[in-house]
Design an enzyme around this catalytic site. Structure first.
Site, PDB file in Angstrom:
ATOM      1  CG  ASP A  15      -2.112   0.828   1.229  1.00 41.27           C
ATOM      2  OD1 ASP A  15      -2.334   1.445   0.097  1.00 41.27           O
ATOM      3  OD2 ASP A  15      -2.898   1.008   1.922  1.00 41.27           O
ATOM      4  NE  ARG A  19      -1.347   6.513   0.941  1.00 46.85           N
ATOM      5  CZ  ARG A  19      -1.487   5.535   1.765  1.00 46.85           C
ATOM      6  NH1 ARG A  19      -1.421   5.971   3.044  1.00 46.85           N
ATOM      7  NH2 ARG A  19      -1.887   4.440   1.502  1.00 46.85           N
ATOM      8  CD1 TRP A  20       7.867   6.295  -2.267  1.00 50.99           C
ATOM      9  CD2 TRP A  20       7.515   6.564  -4.375  1.00 50.99           C
ATOM     10  NE1 TRP A  20       9.032   6.369  -2.917  1.00 50.99           N
ATOM     11  CE2 TRP A  20       9.005   6.506  -4.270  1.00 50.99           C
ATOM     12  CE3 TRP A  20       7.113   6.666  -5.884  1.00 50.99           C
ATOM     13  CZ2 TRP A  20       9.934   6.370  -5.355  1.00 50.99           C
ATOM     14  CZ3 TRP A  20       8.025   6.727  -6.975  1.00 50.99           C
ATOM     15  CH2 TRP A  20       9.305   6.611  -6.444  1.00 50.99           C
ATOM     16  CG  HIS A  32       0.815   1.524  -9.317  1.00 44.93           C
ATOM     17  ND1 HIS A  32       0.510   1.279  -8.141  1.00 44.93           N
ATOM     18  CD2 HIS A  32      -0.303   2.370  -9.726  1.00 44.93           C
ATOM     19  CE1 HIS A  32      -0.683   1.787  -7.865  1.00 44.93           C
ATOM     20  NE2 HIS A  32      -1.170   2.313  -8.788  1.00 44.93           N
ATOM     21  CG  LEU A 126       9.896 -17.602  -2.820  1.00 45.74           C
ATOM     22  CD1 LEU A 126       9.619 -17.416  -1.398  1.00 45.74           C
ATOM     23  CD2 LEU A 126      10.371 -16.203  -3.226  1.00 45.74           C
TER      24      LEU A 126
END
Ligand code: FPP
Length: 240
Positions: A15, A19-20, A32, A126
């Site tokens: 999230d 804002r970043w 994004h 993984l």
């Protein structure tokens, strides 16, 4: 407790990309784009730490309500990221899966997802899981529908229904076979579940940080793991 030191499954609610970007005077989509770099950093770190499952909430069912331009940018970003990362999934033994409601995905995206999932199916170092067009309520409902259909189609359905336990029902969730998350991380200062892994997160530990997702790299991941290592998981029981 020693066995709790490294979580088997860490899940991230990524999230704060918008804002970043705003703080940097950039378009939301740049947040994004930078967020994909954090995905790469966290994936590398998960391998380094011996974490078995890393899952990421990339797009919720509710996110379809964003402006069309942002939605199509995100979908295109997923396609590009998967195509670009496939060689590294193979080199690093990463099994890649995308889970969620596929109905609204483009054919191109579905094809790329299927290709990545098939090619990486026998990797086991993984497990990297991307929740795309996912919501917890949707998952529980689709599981209930498929479960009910199986019961109705079975002449022994009424007896099976009586004997059904938690484990029998969980097999219908899209996460069947995947261990529940031990640790759920949410970035950007928000402290909500946002319709994420509602069933699977029943006993997850939570880690909230004000750091925005594009800034969440290895050092921040380590802080979350450090916090987890101090938790005592009791699962509703009493431990001394
Ligand atoms: C939340 O920030 C982030 C998203 C809705 C998208 C996250 C997706 C990626 C980083 C791409 C991942 C790609 C792969 C292949 C896994 P926000 O837009 O809600 O930020 P805000 O709350 O500041 O507006």
């Amino acid at each position: 407790m020693e066995e709790n030191k490294v979580p088997l499954h860490v899940s991230m609610i990524m999230d704060g990309n918008g804002r970043w970007a705003r703080l940097k005077g950039k378009e939301r989509i740049e947040g994004h784009r930078e967020g994909v770099e954090s995905v790469r950093a966290c994936t590398e770190y998960a391998i380094e730490k011996g974490i078995g499952y890393l899952s990421l909430f990339a797009f919720s069912e509710e996110n379809w309500g964003r402006p069309d331009s942002e939605v199509s940018f995100l979908m295109e970003l997923m396609v590009k990221a998967m195509v670009a990362e496939l060689p590294s999934f193979m080199e690093n033994g990463i099994r890649f899966r995308v889970l969620g409601n596929r109905e609204r995905l483009t054919q191109e995206l579905k094809d790329v997802i299927d290709d990545c999932m098939e090619r990486t199916a026998s990797n086991s170092r993984l497990n990297l899981i991307v929740f795309l067009s996912y919501s917890g309520k949707w998952d529980i409902l689709q599981a209930a529908k498929r479960f009910a259909a199986d019961m109705l189609a079975d002449s022994a359905g009424p007896e099976r229904l009586n004997d059904t336990g938690i484990g029998d029902f969980e097999k219908y969730l899209v996460t069947a076979g995947i261990p529940d998350p031990d640790l759920i991380v949410r970035t950007s200062g928000e402290k909500r579940m946002s319709n994420y892994l509602l069933w699977q997160g029943a006993y997850s530990e939570f880690y909230f940080t004000d750091v925005l997702w594009p800034d969440f790299r290895k050092g921040e991941f380590q802080k979350a793991l450090d916090s987890y290592a101090l938790r005592e998981r009791r699962y509703g029981k009493v431990f001394k």
